[in-house]
Design an enzyme around this catalytic site. Structure first.
Site, mmCIF file in Angstrom:
data_model
loop_
_atom_site.group_PDB
_atom_site.id
_atom_site.type_symbol
_atom_site.label_atom_id
_atom_site.label_comp_id
_atom_site.label_asym_id
_atom_site.label_seq_id
_atom_site.Cartn_x
_atom_site.Cartn_y
_atom_site.Cartn_z
ATOM 1 N N LYS A 176 1.450 13.577 9.569
ATOM 2 C CA LYS A 176 0.879 12.575 8.653
ATOM 3 C C LYS A 176 -0.302 11.846 9.297
ATOM 4 O O LYS A 176 -1.325 11.600 8.659
ATOM 5 C CB LYS A 176 1.986 11.592 8.243
ATOM 6 C CG LYS A 176 1.525 10.415 7.417
ATOM 7 C CD LYS A 176 0.868 10.824 6.108
ATOM 8 C CE LYS A 176 0.252 9.628 5.395
ATOM 9 N NZ LYS A 176 -0.569 9.999 4.253
ATOM 10 N N LYS A 244 -4.124 0.762 9.926
ATOM 11 C CA LYS A 244 -2.861 0.891 10.673
ATOM 12 C C LYS A 244 -2.644 2.346 11.114
ATOM 13 O O LYS A 244 -2.268 2.609 12.247
ATOM 14 C CB LYS A 244 -1.724 0.399 9.758
ATOM 15 C CG LYS A 244 -0.312 0.562 10.255
ATOM 16 C CD LYS A 244 0.443 1.717 9.612
ATOM 17 C CE LYS A 244 0.542 1.705 8.120
ATOM 18 N NZ LYS A 244 1.234 2.850 7.549
HETATM 19 P P1 NAP Z 1 2.415 -1.640 -0.206
HETATM 20 O O1 NAP Z 1 1.981 -1.508 -1.617
HETATM 21 O O2 NAP Z 1 1.708 -2.567 0.699
HETATM 22 O O3 NAP Z 1 4.004 -1.984 -0.217
HETATM 23 C C1 NAP Z 1 4.655 -2.290 0.974
HETATM 24 C C2 NAP Z 1 6.152 -2.477 0.742
HETATM 25 O O4 NAP Z 1 6.751 -2.822 2.004
HETATM 26 C C3 NAP Z 1 6.520 -3.598 -0.234
HETATM 27 O O5 NAP Z 1 7.699 -3.227 -0.917
HETATM 28 C C4 NAP Z 1 6.801 -4.768 0.716
HETATM 29 O O6 NAP Z 1 7.682 -5.735 0.168
HETATM 30 C C5 NAP Z 1 7.491 -4.052 1.843
HETATM 31 N N1 NAP Z 1 7.446 -4.788 3.118
HETATM 32 C C6 NAP Z 1 6.362 -5.075 3.863
HETATM 33 N N2 NAP Z 1 6.724 -5.733 4.993
HETATM 34 C C7 NAP Z 1 8.087 -5.841 4.940
HETATM 35 C C8 NAP Z 1 9.056 -6.395 5.817
HETATM 36 N N3 NAP Z 1 8.697 -6.975 6.969
HETATM 37 N N4 NAP Z 1 10.353 -6.318 5.464
HETATM 38 C C9 NAP Z 1 10.732 -5.736 4.302
HETATM 39 N N5 NAP Z 1 9.852 -5.197 3.429
HETATM 40 C C10 NAP Z 1 8.548 -5.241 3.751
HETATM 41 O O7 NAP Z 1 2.365 -0.210 0.526
HETATM 42 P P2 NAP Z 1 2.275 1.252 -0.144
HETATM 43 O O8 NAP Z 1 0.867 1.545 -0.523
HETATM 44 O O9 NAP Z 1 3.382 1.413 -1.127
HETATM 45 O O10 NAP Z 1 2.590 2.160 1.149
HETATM 46 C C11 NAP Z 1 3.903 2.274 1.700
HETATM 47 C C12 NAP Z 1 3.832 3.235 2.894
HETATM 48 O O11 NAP Z 1 3.361 4.526 2.458
HETATM 49 C C13 NAP Z 1 2.872 2.779 4.013
HETATM 50 O O12 NAP Z 1 3.402 3.142 5.258
HETATM 51 C C14 NAP Z 1 1.598 3.574 3.712
HETATM 52 O O13 NAP Z 1 0.821 3.761 4.885
HETATM 53 C C15 NAP Z 1 2.177 4.875 3.168
HETATM 54 N N6 NAP Z 1 1.332 5.611 2.216
HETATM 55 C C16 NAP Z 1 0.609 4.953 1.258
HETATM 56 C C17 NAP Z 1 -0.181 5.694 0.367
HETATM 57 C C18 NAP Z 1 -1.007 5.001 -0.701
HETATM 58 O O14 NAP Z 1 -1.911 5.658 -1.253
HETATM 59 N N7 NAP Z 1 -0.765 3.760 -1.049
HETATM 60 C C19 NAP Z 1 -0.225 7.090 0.457
HETATM 61 C C20 NAP Z 1 0.557 7.730 1.434
HETATM 62 C C21 NAP Z 1 1.337 6.990 2.308
HETATM 63 P P3 NAP Z 1 7.127 -6.973 -0.719
HETATM 64 O O15 NAP Z 1 7.017 -6.462 -2.118
HETATM 65 O O16 NAP Z 1 8.156 -8.025 -0.528
HETATM 66 O O17 NAP Z 1 5.782 -7.352 -0.127
#
Ligand code: NAP
Length: 289
Positions: A176, A244
């Site tokens: 990844k 990150k």
């Molecule tokens: P996001 O929209 O920022 O959501 C992050 C999630 O993590 C939310 O549910 C948040 O909860 C929770 N969270 C953050 N800090 C926390 C903590 N300390 N304790 C408990 N929960 C916590 O991120 P995303 O875009 O869905 O991405 C999620 C993962 O997939 C990341 O690792 C990212 O790098 C990866 N990813 C993302 C994409 C993309 O296109 N977005 C594609 C591939 C992979 P709250 O709702 O309470 O804030």
């Protein structure tokens, strides 16, 4: 394991929410926990899911618990401490799957702790952003025990167009980070091409269809074309998250010239206040906005 797998899901961000919808659509029983409970409660009004108010609460009713969280710290936090996974008594077979993008070190650390407690652990990060998540077209990379992967493959089938077993714990994280290193390079390359064209009197609306039809065009350039043309930088994949990922690659030995430049750009763009915008806000930053 059959389609009757009971799934606990942790993390309703941009990716987690559409992924949960696809699991429900595929017929799985899903109970969700999100740090901000308003998101789980809102989703439970839209689709048939259970709502939990702690990670520990998911354990007794789940065969599989999936995390889809921001970063290494967030993933570690749902295991250790009060009301988290390890505080629950684990009386039956349990598989933990982390689909977030984290370091191989975090995977090895958590997989080790889980093994001591008789819990199986897979790292299963995904390639593809919000739209592929909505359309169950993610590409899923898997590390850990192959027989555990085979058991939970129906879950991956409901989320992606393919899942690939790569080997021991942490191997999928390496895959990844490699994909996202290239993603960072392509995003900056696209931004720089648009900036160069504009500087010389060619509009993005003229350039982007040419890029998309040429050998250098592809999924990413097509996906970001509308954003660039509409000046729309709402995050599908937040710039802070790509920063990150390149940091994690750097910490794991990434030491090549273009990758290092991309990391410098992303850090500066984040510091300038573009972290919550989509990664293509690199274009805004490099344009001096
Ligand atoms: P996001 O929209 O920022 O959501 C992050 C999630 O993590 C939310 O549910 C948040 O909860 C929770 N969270 C953050 N800090 C926390 C903590 N300390 N304790 C408990 N929960 C916590 O991120 P995303 O875009 O869905 O991405 C999620 C993962 O997939 C990341 O690792 C990212 O790098 C990866 N990813 C993302 C994409 C993309 O296109 N977005 C594609 C591939 C992979 P709250 O709702 O309470 O804030």
């Amino acid at each position: 394991m059959s389609e009757k797998i009971n799934i606990g899901w942790i993390g309703l961000g941009n990716m987690g929410t559409p992924m949960v919808k696809n699991l429900v659509k595929a017929g799985f029983n899903v109970t969700v926990y999100n740090r901000s409970a308003d998101k789980s409660e809102a989703l439970s009004k839209e689709i048939k899911i259970g709502v939990a108010y702690s990670a520990a609460e998911l354990v007794p009713a789940s065969d599989v618990i999936i995390t889809m969280l921001s970063d290494d710290e967030a993933v570690k936090q749902v295991y250790e401490g009060e009301n988290n996974i390890f505080s629950a008594s684990i009386a039956k077979e349990l598989t933990m799957i982390d689909m977030s993008t984290v370091s191989p070190q975090t995977t090895k650390y958590l997989a080790g702790l889980c093994a001591e407690k008789g819990i199986s652990y897979l790292d299963a990060p995904v390639a593809g952003s919000v739209k592929p998540a909505e359309e169950a077209q993610l590409v899923i990379m898997v590390g850990g025990d192959e027989s555990v992967y085979e058991n939970v493959k129906p879950v991956f089938d409901a989320l992606g167009k393919m899942s690939v077993y790569l080997g021991e714990s942490g191997k999928a994280n390496v895959a990844k980070l490699s994909v996202n290193l290239m993603l960072g390079v392509v995003v900056q390359g696209l931004a720089e091409a648009v900036i160069f064209a504009r500087k010389n009197g060619l509009e993005a609306a003229q350039l982007l269809p040419l890029i998309n039809a040429s050998a250098v065009g592809g999924g990413l350039t097509k996906m970001k074309t509308e954003n660039i043309l509409n000046n729309d930088f709402k995050a599908a994949f937040a710039l802070r998250l790509l920063t990150k990922d390149i940091r994690l690659a750097t910490e794991n030995g990434m030491d090549t010239p273009v990758g290092k430049t991309v990391y410098t750009t992303l850090q500066a763009a984040k510091e300038k206040g573009h972290g919550e915008e989509d990664m293509i806000a690199v274009l805004k930053y490099l344009s001096g906005e």
